[in-house]
Design a protein around this motif. Sequence first.
Motif, PDB file in Angstrom:
ATOM      1  N   UNK A   1       0.808  -1.212   0.000  1.00 22.64           N
ATOM      2  CA  UNK A   1       0.000   0.000   0.000  1.00 22.64           C
ATOM      3  C   UNK A   1       0.849   1.272   0.000  1.00 22.64           C
ATOM      4  N   UNK A   2       2.175   1.131   0.123  1.00 23.74           N
ATOM      5  CA  UNK A   2       3.084   2.271   0.034  1.00 23.74           C
ATOM      6  C   UNK A   2       4.270   1.892  -0.836  1.00 23.74           C
ATOM      7  N   UNK A   3       4.921   2.923  -1.379  1.00 21.90           N
ATOM      8  CA  UNK A   3       6.107   2.690  -2.202  1.00 21.90           C
ATOM      9  C   UNK A   3       7.380   2.695  -1.376  1.00 21.90           C
ATOM     10  N   UNK A   4       7.382   3.424  -0.258  1.00 26.73           N
ATOM     11  CA  UNK A   4       8.535   3.457   0.620  1.00 26.73           C
ATOM     12  C   UNK A   4       8.107   3.919   1.993  1.00 26.73           C
ATOM     13  N   UNK A   5       8.990   3.757   2.961  1.00 23.55           N
ATOM     14  CA  UNK A   5       8.742   4.238   4.315  1.00 23.55           C
ATOM     15  C   UNK A   5       9.955   5.023   4.779  1.00 23.55           C
ATOM     16  N   UNK A   6       9.708   6.099   5.506  1.00 24.03           N
ATOM     17  CA  UNK A   6      10.779   6.869   6.132  1.00 24.03           C
ATOM     18  C   UNK A   6      10.672   6.581   7.623  1.00 24.03           C
ATOM     19  N   UNK A   7      11.662   5.860   8.159  1.00 24.93           N
ATOM     20  CA  UNK A   7      11.500   5.249   9.475  1.00 24.93           C
ATOM     21  C   UNK A   7      12.868   4.927  10.063  1.00 24.93           C
ATOM     22  N   UNK A   8      12.846   4.257  11.209  1.00 23.71           N
ATOM     23  CA  UNK A   8      14.070   3.668  11.745  1.00 23.71           C
ATOM     24  C   UNK A   8      14.172   2.227  11.232  1.00 23.71           C
ATOM     25  N   UNK A   9      15.338   1.645  11.343  1.00 19.07           N
ATOM     26  CA  UNK A   9      15.548   0.319  10.773  1.00 19.07           C
ATOM     27  C   UNK A   9      14.580  -0.676  11.414  1.00 19.07           C
ATOM     28  N   UNK A  10      13.814  -1.412  10.618  1.00 14.96           N
ATOM     29  CA  UNK A  10      12.877  -2.393  11.179  1.00 14.96           C
ATOM     30  C   UNK A  10      13.616  -3.619  11.700  1.00 14.96           C
ATOM     31  N   UNK A  11      12.965  -4.320  12.631  1.00 15.26           N
ATOM     32  CA  UNK A  11      13.571  -5.532  13.188  1.00 15.26           C
ATOM     33  C   UNK A  11      13.790  -6.585  12.115  1.00 15.26           C
ATOM     34  N   UNK A  12      12.868  -6.651  11.155  1.00 17.71           N
ATOM     35  CA  UNK A  12      12.969  -7.609  10.052  1.00 17.71           C
ATOM     36  C   UNK A  12      12.723  -6.852   8.752  1.00 17.71           C
ATOM     37  N   UNK A  13      13.643  -6.981   7.812  1.00 17.64           N
ATOM     38  CA  UNK A  13      13.469  -6.331   6.519  1.00 17.64           C
ATOM     39  C   UNK A  13      12.495  -7.126   5.651  1.00 17.64           C
ATOM     40  N   UNK A  14      11.526  -6.468   5.016  1.00 17.96           N
ATOM     41  CA  UNK A  14      10.656  -7.178   4.083  1.00 17.96           C
ATOM     42  C   UNK A  14      11.470  -7.750   2.920  1.00 17.96           C
ATOM     43  N   UNK A  15      11.020  -8.855   2.378  1.00 20.28           N
ATOM     44  CA  UNK A  15      11.718  -9.478   1.255  1.00 20.28           C
ATOM     45  C   UNK A  15      11.842  -8.503   0.088  1.00 20.28           C
ATOM     46  N   UNK A  16      13.052  -8.367  -0.413  1.00 12.83           N
ATOM     47  CA  UNK A  16      13.285  -7.511  -1.567  1.00 12.83           C
ATOM     48  C   UNK A  16      13.419  -6.035  -1.237  1.00 12.83           C
ATOM     49  N   UNK A  17      13.303  -5.665   0.042  1.00 14.94           N
ATOM     50  CA  UNK A  17      13.405  -4.259   0.447  1.00 14.94           C
ATOM     51  C   UNK A  17      14.742  -4.052   1.170  1.00 14.94           C
ATOM     52  N   UNK A  18      15.233  -2.825   1.147  1.00 10.80           N
ATOM     53  CA  UNK A  18      16.467  -2.501   1.843  1.00 10.80           C
ATOM     54  C   UNK A  18      16.288  -1.201   2.622  1.00 10.80           C
ATOM     55  N   UNK A  19      17.060  -1.056   3.686  1.00  9.43           N
ATOM     56  CA  UNK A  19      16.991   0.139   4.523  1.00  9.43           C
ATOM     57  C   UNK A  19      18.295   0.908   4.400  1.00  9.43           C
TER      58      UNK A  19
END
Length: 311
Positions: free
Chosen positions: A155-173
Amino acid sequence: METTATTLRNRLLNRARLRHLHVFVKIAELQTVKRASDAVGISQPTATQALADLEQLLEAPLFLRHSRGMSLTVVGAALLPLARRSLGLIDDTATQAAALIQGSNMVVRVAAISAAIGGPLGRAVPEFVRKYPDVLVQLQEVDAARQAALVADADVDCAVCRVPAVLPDGWCFTPVWKDRFAIIAGPAHPFIRKRRIGMDELLSATWLVTPTSISSRAVFDAFFALAPSSVRKYNVLTASPVMVWNLLTQEPLLALLPLSIVARLVESGQLVEIAWSERLPIHEIGILAPGQGRRPALDRFVDFLQQSARG
């Protein structure tokens, strides 16, 4: 014969209308057909018929009728979030279509935590819009839990956040902006006249704390875990920056917060940072986005944020 999921799907596709979902959601929120029909802008008999049609299509009652109004059945309660999500997609479609018709050629959907919106993102977005007037930035403020759901549902193209505990597949922080914790108070708090405060003074204060779902609460609890006495907490739990500002300016309270959340308010003098010696660890704010297959609007947005941070 048992009604299967396929049968219900085909029946809803062929015969259900958006009005059915709209009426269903409004009745759930307002608890009477009369108030729901007024909110939707249709007559009460029409709303009653719409609800009856939907219950017939689903072969299940959605509400319990009683003297005080209407309450959801087990089926209704389970389906309500799905109906809201469907209507939310209609809202998004209308918003993006209107923007595209009116001149925006591209859309980037962004979810951001309060710390980003109150700090670096709040500064960068106006500059981005001035540079790229053909890109619509669809921005929503969310906490980490809601952000994870939005990413998982695409539902979003990106997030501006702190590093998540688990990265979604195919996404990078990518870390972009540094941050730090600060003790914040209203401009009338007696501590602002002190050059530096110690633990005894911190323990004597009344604190506005955030819910446990917010990272600053865990840091607050850990900081005072070994204190010789308990900390006095104000009887409001909130993560809303507006409410934090409202309470700190009206009451003699302290709050331990990421500075980015209230940076603009501190800069303008509406809130004040209290001098203290501790430096508590905090993750940087960054950009969570797909590693590959990104649309041009997202590439522009991500590149601009990274360049603005370096500049």
